[in-house]
Write an enzyme that holds these catalytic residues in place. Structure first.
Site, PDB file in Angstrom:
ATOM      1  N   ALA A 161       0.827  -1.211   0.000  1.00 33.86           N
ATOM      2  CA  ALA A 161       0.000   0.000   0.000  1.00 33.86           C
ATOM      3  C   ALA A 161       0.861   1.261   0.000  1.00 33.86           C
ATOM      4  O   ALA A 161       1.754   1.406  -0.816  1.00 33.86           O
ATOM      5  CB  ALA A 161      -0.961  -0.048   1.189  1.00 33.86           C
ATOM      6  N   SER A 162       0.640   2.159   0.958  1.00 31.27           N
ATOM      7  CA  SER A 162       1.255   3.488   0.896  1.00 31.27           C
ATOM      8  C   SER A 162       2.742   3.513   1.216  1.00 31.27           C
ATOM      9  O   SER A 162       3.372   4.572   1.072  1.00 31.27           O
ATOM     10  CB  SER A 162       0.513   4.450   1.829  1.00 31.27           C
ATOM     11  OG  SER A 162      -0.749   4.772   1.290  1.00 31.27           O
ATOM     12  N   ILE A 163       3.321   2.407   1.630  1.00 29.37           N
ATOM     13  CA  ILE A 163       4.785   2.361   1.722  1.00 29.37           C
ATOM     14  C   ILE A 163       5.379   2.567   0.332  1.00 29.37           C
ATOM     15  O   ILE A 163       6.536   2.972   0.189  1.00 29.37           O
ATOM     16  CB  ILE A 163       5.253   1.035   2.350  1.00 29.37           C
ATOM     17  CG1 ILE A 163       4.721   0.915   3.786  1.00 29.37           C
ATOM     18  CG2 ILE A 163       6.772   0.931   2.370  1.00 29.37           C
ATOM     19  CD1 ILE A 163       5.053  -0.413   4.457  1.00 29.37           C
ATOM     20  N   GLU A 272      -6.551   3.851   4.394  1.00 30.47           N
ATOM     21  CA  GLU A 272      -5.193   4.387   4.320  1.00 30.47           C
ATOM     22  C   GLU A 272      -4.475   4.305   5.656  1.00 30.47           C
ATOM     23  O   GLU A 272      -3.408   4.873   5.822  1.00 30.47           O
ATOM     24  CB  GLU A 272      -5.222   5.836   3.826  1.00 30.47           C
ATOM     25  CG  GLU A 272      -5.452   5.949   2.347  1.00 30.47           C
ATOM     26  CD  GLU A 272      -4.317   5.381   1.543  1.00 30.47           C
ATOM     27  OE1 GLU A 272      -3.203   5.232   2.061  1.00 30.47           O
ATOM     28  OE2 GLU A 272      -4.545   5.062   0.381  1.00 30.47           O
TER      29      GLU A 272
END
Length: 551
Positions: A161-163, A272
């Site tokens: 994901a947002s990594i 998120e």
């Protein structure tokens, strides 16, 4: 005859001992048979009985139950007895030599992960820890694939994901170091396809630097600007301490903000990963509004970053650039286009070169068609609190902001490369035997310096920097809570949660003069369930290993 039987019995027992030494290799090794003498016939039956009896007794004392490979708790690096010799393909692998000094931290951290996994009802979770650049523990709990009972293991591949944003930052930093990218030029200098913007009738400029730190004003998944502004105002009101009773206008704002908060938290806190406490308060599920953000579940494949811009490029800015923090994955879609234009390569090709340099060989963009070894399935709870597979999604519109797959091992490598670059300039290098970092020390310092007007939603003590959240060292009172400096990024996607946390060592003169970087703890955790807050868990694990490291 008595002397002969005693001799045979002793030989049988001695032969049996090594064959049942408690290990799997020994348990499956066929023992040698005793040599029969010429005078054996008279006591054949009794002799065999005594020999087999002795063998059985010794075997039962030494045998260890063999755990089924399908056991979901049986994968990863675990502490085993020296007698248990295991094949490389077995679900357990012996602990590396570096891990033996961290047995207490491993046991404590494993217990913590079991608790978190049970608390949120996650099918599977994988953790990795490195100390001073060496991986000391990696383990999987639960299932990577519930339907086929495939256990999680250190090699399990999941959505990070947002990594992905932190990975994209490396591409931007390399281009900046090479003089190919100016962080403060308007984005139209690189991507003229993105239209110039106005805010409340005033012409404004969106720059690469503002995009990186979520200060551009570009929207996230929520398209309703009124809802977003009311939510921001409500949160700001809640943070004010010691204020008089709210006015009628404030009450109305609170009412609106509270109602809208339920809706707009879905893509941020529920997907998120921005509200760890809320995620823990109840089992993750398909609650009202969880799936109303249609762009989270796009099935359309986009050929490149420029094509992806059409999803949001004509939308108005929600805030004046630089004035307020608004977390935006779409901002990183625009950054991917900037990488392409500044580098001259396709975004994914440029990222694959970076992954190769960093030895992150299992990190790839998520695509449905390719066979990706050890890829997990992803899950959510439905309205009836039943575990179900998440719907198919195509993340090609947001490779840069949330579209990569990886393992805990690759994330540890990435974290160590960043920590090395951050610290190498502080170490004495009299013999010039220290290699340069992948990024220069001044670049890493810039990346890990908190940016004004930002928020670090997964830890209120910190601020957002450049594609990392950063908490600075702080201690207000003597003999009281001490806040350690660390950098991290969480991730939340459809059916997945993740965190990568870097806890640098507080370097002293002895370390600077006699040791080499990287010095510190890296923790990576990935999970195949959405809405699982993991940052505080990663920080607790890092501090546990830091305790053992200091002893």
């Amino acid at each position: 005859m008595y002397r002969l039987l005693s001799s045979v019995t002793a030989r049988a027992a001695a032969t049996a001992g090594p064959a049942w030494d408690g290990g799997r290799r020994g348990a499956h090794r066929r023992p040698g048979l005793p040599v029969l003498g010429l005078g054996w016939a008279g006591g054949l039956g009794l002799g065999l009985g005594l020999a087999l009896g002795a063998k059985l007794v010794v075997g039962l004392r030494g045998a260890v139950p063999i755990q089924s490979p399908a056991d979901p708790e049986a994968s990863g690096t675990t502490e085993l007895s020296h007698e248990q010799a295991l094949s490389p393909g077995s679900p357990h692998t012996p602990a590396p030599p570096a891990a033996r000094g961290f047995s207490r931290a491993i046991e404590s951290s494993r217990d913590l992960l079991h608790r978190i996994k049970d608390e949120v009802g996650a099918p599977g979770i994988v953790v990795g820890v490195s100390v001073d650049g060496k991986e000391v523990w990696s383990e999987g709990l639960g299932y990577a694939d519930v339907e086929n009972r495939v256990p999680c293991k250190p090699e399990t591949v999941m959505r990070i994901a947002s990594i992905s944003k932190s990975l994209t930052m490396v591409a931007l930093a390399k281009l900046w170091e090479a003089g190919k990218l100016d962080l403060d030029l308007p984005v139209q200098h690189y991507v003229p396809e993105f239209p110039e913007k106005e805010y409340e009738g005033e012409k404004v400029s969106v720059t690469t630097r503002l995009l990186i730190s979520h200060l551009s004003g570009i929207r996230h998944y929520e398209k309703d600007i009124k809802k977003v502004k009311e939510e921001k105002a409500y949160k700001a009101l809640k943070m004010v301490k010691g204020t008089p009773p709210p006015s009628d206008q404030e009450k109305e704002l609170k009412e609106k903000g509270g109602k809208n908060n339920e809706k707009s938290d879905a893509p941020k806190a529920k997907v998120e990963q921005d509200s760890e406490a809320r995620c823990r308060s109840a089992k993750p599920g398909k609650k009202k509004n969880d799936f109303e953000q249609g762009e989270l579940y796009l099935k359309e494949k986009f050929e490149n970053s420029i094509e992806s811009l059409r999803l949001f490029k004509n939308d108005p800015l929600f805030f004046k650039p630089g004035s307020q923090f608004l977390y935006s994955t779409f901002g990183y879609t625009l950054l991917a286009a900037i990488v392409e234009r500044a580098s001259g390569y396709k975004y994914l090709d440029y990222m694959q070169k970076i992954f190769h340099d960093l030895d992150m060989l299992t990190t790839v963009q998520e695509e449905n068609e390719p066979v990706i070894y050890n890829r997990a399935r992803f899950y959510v709870y439905n309205k009836k609190k039943r575990l179900v597979n998440t719907p198919y999604v195509d993340n090609s519109y947001k490779w840069a902001g949330g579209g990569f797959l990886s393992t805990v091992g690759d994330l540890l490598k990435f974290g160590n490369a960043m920590l090395y670059g951050y610290q190498v300039g502080q170490f004495k290098n009299s013999n010039e035997n220290l290699l340069p970092g992948y990024l220069k020390p001044e670049t890493m310092v810039m990346m890990w310096t908190p940016v004004p007007n930002t928020e670090m939603s997964w830890d209120k003590e910190g601020k957002y920097a450049m594609a990392w959240g950063v908490v600075e060292k702080k201690q207000t009172y003597g003999s009281c809570r001490k806040q350690r400096h660390y950098a991290s990024h969480t991730g939340g996607a459809v059916g997945a949660s993740s965190v990568l946390l870097v806890l640098p060592e507080e370097l002293d003169s002895e370390a600077v003069n006699n040791k080499v970087p990287p010095r510190g703890i890296i923790v990576s955790i990935i999970c195949n369930m959405q809405s699982v807050g993991l940052n505080s868990t990663a920080l607790k694990i890092a501090l546990e290993f830091d305790k053992d490291r200091a002893d």
